[in-house]
Motif scaffolding. Structure first.
Motif, PDB file in Angstrom:
ATOM      1  N   VAL A  90       0.810  -1.213   0.000  1.00  0.00           N
ATOM      2  CA  VAL A  90       0.000   0.000   0.000  1.00  0.00           C
ATOM      3  C   VAL A  90       0.844   1.264   0.000  1.00  0.00           C
ATOM      4  O   VAL A  90       0.566   2.231  -0.692  1.00  0.00           O
ATOM      5  N   GLY A  91       1.907   1.318   0.749  1.00  0.00           N
ATOM      6  CA  GLY A  91       2.680   2.551   0.886  1.00  0.00           C
ATOM      7  C   GLY A  91       2.348   3.241   2.197  1.00  0.00           C
ATOM      8  O   GLY A  91       2.023   2.569   3.181  1.00  0.00           O
ATOM      9  N   PRO A  92       2.405   4.569   2.292  1.00  0.00           N
ATOM     10  CA  PRO A  92       2.465   5.550   1.211  1.00  0.00           C
ATOM     11  C   PRO A  92       3.862   5.730   0.622  1.00  0.00           C
ATOM     12  O   PRO A  92       4.861   5.376   1.245  1.00  0.00           O
ATOM     13  N   TYR A  93       3.860   6.317  -0.594  1.00  0.00           N
ATOM     14  CA  TYR A  93       5.092   6.513  -1.347  1.00  0.00           C
ATOM     15  C   TYR A  93       5.214   7.971  -1.778  1.00  0.00           C
ATOM     16  O   TYR A  93       4.253   8.747  -1.726  1.00  0.00           O
ATOM     17  N   ARG A 141     -11.117   9.965   6.121  1.00  0.00           N
ATOM     18  CA  ARG A 141     -10.819   8.567   5.808  1.00  0.00           C
ATOM     19  C   ARG A 141      -9.769   8.510   4.697  1.00  0.00           C
ATOM     20  O   ARG A 141     -10.106   8.469   3.507  1.00  0.00           O
ATOM     21  N   PRO A 142      -8.495   8.505   5.029  1.00  0.00           N
ATOM     22  CA  PRO A 142      -7.442   8.514   4.008  1.00  0.00           C
ATOM     23  C   PRO A 142      -7.413   7.243   3.174  1.00  0.00           C
ATOM     24  O   PRO A 142      -6.763   7.210   2.129  1.00  0.00           O
ATOM     25  N   GLU A 143      -8.118   6.188   3.614  1.00  0.00           N
ATOM     26  CA  GLU A 143      -8.143   4.956   2.823  1.00  0.00           C
ATOM     27  C   GLU A 143      -9.126   5.048   1.654  1.00  0.00           C
ATOM     28  O   GLU A 143      -9.168   4.154   0.811  1.00  0.00           O
ATOM     29  N   LEU A 187     -16.659  -1.307  -0.743  1.00  0.00           N
ATOM     30  CA  LEU A 187     -15.514  -2.059  -1.245  1.00  0.00           C
ATOM     31  C   LEU A 187     -14.348  -1.994  -0.267  1.00  0.00           C
ATOM     32  O   LEU A 187     -13.738  -3.023   0.079  1.00  0.00           O
ATOM     33  N   GLN A 188     -14.033  -0.799   0.205  1.00  0.00           N
ATOM     34  CA  GLN A 188     -12.886  -0.647   1.097  1.00  0.00           C
ATOM     35  C   GLN A 188     -13.096  -1.405   2.403  1.00  0.00           C
ATOM     36  O   GLN A 188     -12.173  -2.027   2.939  1.00  0.00           O
ATOM     37  N   ARG A 189     -14.320  -1.372   2.893  1.00  0.00           N
ATOM     38  CA  ARG A 189     -14.631  -2.082   4.131  1.00  0.00           C
ATOM     39  C   ARG A 189     -14.409  -3.585   3.992  1.00  0.00           C
ATOM     40  O   ARG A 189     -13.984  -4.251   4.941  1.00  0.00           O
ATOM     41  N   GLU A 190     -14.658  -4.112   2.804  1.00  0.00           N
ATOM     42  CA  GLU A 190     -14.556  -5.548   2.584  1.00  0.00           C
ATOM     43  C   GLU A 190     -13.133  -6.008   2.265  1.00  0.00           C
ATOM     44  O   GLU A 190     -12.721  -7.095   2.658  1.00  0.00           O
ATOM     45  N   ILE A 191     -12.375  -5.207   1.522  1.00  0.00           N
ATOM     46  CA  ILE A 191     -11.063  -5.683   1.065  1.00  0.00           C
ATOM     47  C   ILE A 191      -9.915  -5.098   1.871  1.00  0.00           C
ATOM     48  O   ILE A 191      -8.763  -5.536   1.716  1.00  0.00           O
ATOM     49  N   ASP A 192     -10.186  -4.077   2.705  1.00  0.00           N
ATOM     50  CA  ASP A 192      -9.159  -3.488   3.560  1.00  0.00           C
ATOM     51  C   ASP A 192      -7.949  -3.031   2.746  1.00  0.00           C
ATOM     52  O   ASP A 192      -6.806  -3.354   3.058  1.00  0.00           O
ATOM     53  N   ARG A 193      -8.227  -2.278   1.718  1.00  0.00           N
ATOM     54  CA  ARG A 193      -7.182  -1.721   0.846  1.00  0.00           C
ATOM     55  C   ARG A 193      -7.675  -0.350   0.386  1.00  0.00           C
ATOM     56  O   ARG A 193      -8.886  -0.142   0.245  1.00  0.00           O
ATOM     57  N   PRO A 194      -6.787   0.608   0.158  1.00  0.00           N
ATOM     58  CA  PRO A 194      -7.239   1.916  -0.309  1.00  0.00           C
ATOM     59  C   PRO A 194      -8.043   1.816  -1.609  1.00  0.00           C
ATOM     60  O   PRO A 194      -7.761   0.985  -2.474  1.00  0.00           O
ATOM     61  N   VAL A 195      -9.046   2.669  -1.700  1.00  0.00           N
ATOM     62  CA  VAL A 195      -9.883   2.725  -2.887  1.00  0.00           C
ATOM     63  C   VAL A 195      -9.915   4.168  -3.379  1.00  0.00           C
ATOM     64  O   VAL A 195     -10.192   5.097  -2.604  1.00  0.00           O
TER      65      VAL A 195
END
Length: 519
Positions: A90-93, A141-143, A187-195
């Motif tokens: 994920v990063g951040p970069y 929510r930065p994600e 989507l974000q709630r389910e996959i736990d990755r930034p969207v």
């Protein structure tokens, strides 16, 4: 983290790409990056990271991200494109681009990027939607990250546009697409990755405005679309003349189909083209209200639009999920026929599916405020088909076969897929509503229906002893109650009967009349 299904992405040589090379004034304002590249950007994880911009002609440009680097040389117009390897973490970069100057983007994360396009119901903002209270009270929510594409209609392809990524928080959400946000939230709630969701939508826009010229020409749509545009211009001129002759004041009688959001290829040139060839995970599409009268042609136009996204974003398997028009009392016949054409479009294309919303519209409002279920249903399709989630039935029931019951004369049996644990009629119970039958003479009657098996509905009417066609919810604002075990409503449909039960499911195609025919 949910498993993401493996996909094949295409790397094209820039000189050979048929989408063309954008042209810009390299000297204007110094070196710069393309439209998607700002602080807080979401790059598509596990896909090539294509970065582009403009610098002095002949300048060598070097891009650095996540310990990887790639070089490119600016061409005669100053345009360059570099491709970095996929990033998984994920990063951040920081994304650093060094040419005649060094440009640095901060807080770049790898996640899931979705292109969200269409007309006013895709554009409809959080502040005018049900559920806005809890959304607008949510902390930062930065994600979840948002990018809104400015309204630009252009006669020629535009290389760039002025926009930037923003962190999701109440002040950035107020005027952002409710459908896109609710999709991203689920989507974000389910996959736990930034969207990251990119809103590229303009109210009242027609599909012709989003199609690139090459797709229009290759699909054989040029004459038809030029004809409809010419008629719209004439109608607009007549409406304005009548308005002025009446002595009325104000903004005028509306665009009547001849505004900037209706220009052939105008929104592709101004709003889509500046983002090609960005890597994205998929497309969400909510459009059709402005084209409901042209249902016969829409399927072909939509097919070519899907192909243009897959070419422009360089992913031949790019998933596309779209919204079937909801219930609405006006335009009764047009909307009902158009919904059936949308259903057939979804059946005809690989990697394309449809969220059914026949139960969340409003009879008197073309902009229903219930946008949360729309975004959620799109997310459930994506979770199943893109992210490999199989713990729920994700799509609405669809008819897969209809035939005359050999044991009960005059009775039709319709089987459905996507029923989960079985069809039912919601919390209120009772028999399924909104079914109808037709005979060879064209007589149509509202019919009685009953669920006779987990995936089967029986339909009959004493005045139609030899039915040839069965329909469901084929009205502007039908009373619907047939759902699957996940509570998702069955899609409206019109299908002809098979003489006997088919061995394989049937689908259909839209002929010139716009009617459905089994194939």
């Amino acid at each position: 983290m949910s498993r993401i299904r493996s996909r094949t992405f295409v790397t094209l040589n820039l000189a050979a790409a048929s989408i063309g090379v954008p042209v810009a004034d390299a000297a204007a304002g110094g070196p710069r990056l393309g439209a998607p590249f700002t602080d807080h950007m979401v790059i598509q994880a596990e896909a090539p990271v294509r970065v582009w911009g403009w610098d002095e002609p002949g300048q060598t440009v070097r891009a650095h991200l996540a310990g990887q680097a790639a070089e490119a040389t600016a061409n005669a117009t100053g345009y360059w494109l570099a491709e970095l390897p996929p990033v998984s973490d994920v990063g951040p970069y920081e994304l650093q681009v060094t040419g005649s100057e060094t440009l640095i983007l901060r807080d770049v994360v790898a996640g899931e990027v979705w292109w969200c396009s269409g007309q006013s119901n895709m554009r409809w903002p959080i502040r005018q939607s049900w559920g806005r209270e809890w959304v607008l009270e949510t902390r930062e929510r930065p994600e979840i990250r948002l990018l809104k594409v400015p309204d630009v209609s252009a006669e020629t392809p535009q290389p760039d546009t002025d926009t930037r990524w923003q962190i999701s928080r109440p002040d950035t959400l107020r005027d952002f697409s409710a459908v896109a946000y609710f999709f991203a939230h689920e989507l974000q709630r389910e996959i736990d990755r930034p969207v990251g969701v990119i809103q590229a939508a303009w109210g009242g826009s027609k599909i012709r405005a989003w199609l690139p010229p090459a797709a229009i020409e290759a699909g054989g749509h040029t004459q038809r679309l030029r004809g409809t545009w010419s008629r719209d211009v004439q109608r607009r001129a007549a409406a304005m003349a009548e308005w002025e002759a009446s002595g009325r004041s104000g903004p005028g009688p509306g665009w009547r189909g001849a505004g900037p959001q209706h220009v052939i290829s105008g929104l592709y040139h101004g709003m889509t083209r500046p983002f090609e060839p960005l890597s994205i995970r998929g497309v969400l599409w909510y459009q059709g209200e402005s084209d409901a009268w042209m249902r016969a042609a829409y399927a072909g136009l939509f097919t070519d639009l899907v192909a243009s996204w897959r070419q422009g974003f360089r992913d031949p398997e790019l998933p596309v999920f779209f919204v079937q028009l909801p219930n609405f009392a006006e335009h009764d016949t047009n909307w009902a026929d158009f919904r059936n054409a949308q259903r057939l479009s979804a059946l005809a294309l690989d990697g394309v599916d449809m969220a059914v919303t026949i139960d969340v519209g409003q009879a008197d409002d073309i902009h229903p405020p219930a946008k949360q279920p729309v975004g959620q249903r799109l997310a459930w399709l994506a979770l199943e088909q893109v992210y490999g989630r199989t713990d729920r039935v994700a799509g609405s029931p669809r008819p897969v076969a209809a035939w005359a019951d050999p044991d009960v004369p005059g009775r039709v049996l319709v089987t459905f897929d996507r029923v989960g644990d079985g069809l039912h009629t919601g919390v209120a119970g009772g028999p399924p509503m909104a079914f109808g039958l037709s005979d060879a003479s064209g007589r149509r009657e509202a019919a009685d229906a009953a669920i006779v098996a987990p995936d089967t509905v029986a339909v009959s009417h004493p005045a139609i002893p030899r039915p040839v066609e069965v329909r469901y919810a084929h009205q502007g604002d039908p009373p619907v109650n047939l759902v699957n075990s996940a509570g998702l409503p069955a899609t409206p449909f019109v299908i002809e009967l098979e003489p006997t039960r088919p061995v394989a499911p049937i689908s259909g195609e839209v002929e010139a009349t716009g009617e459905s025919r089994p194939r």
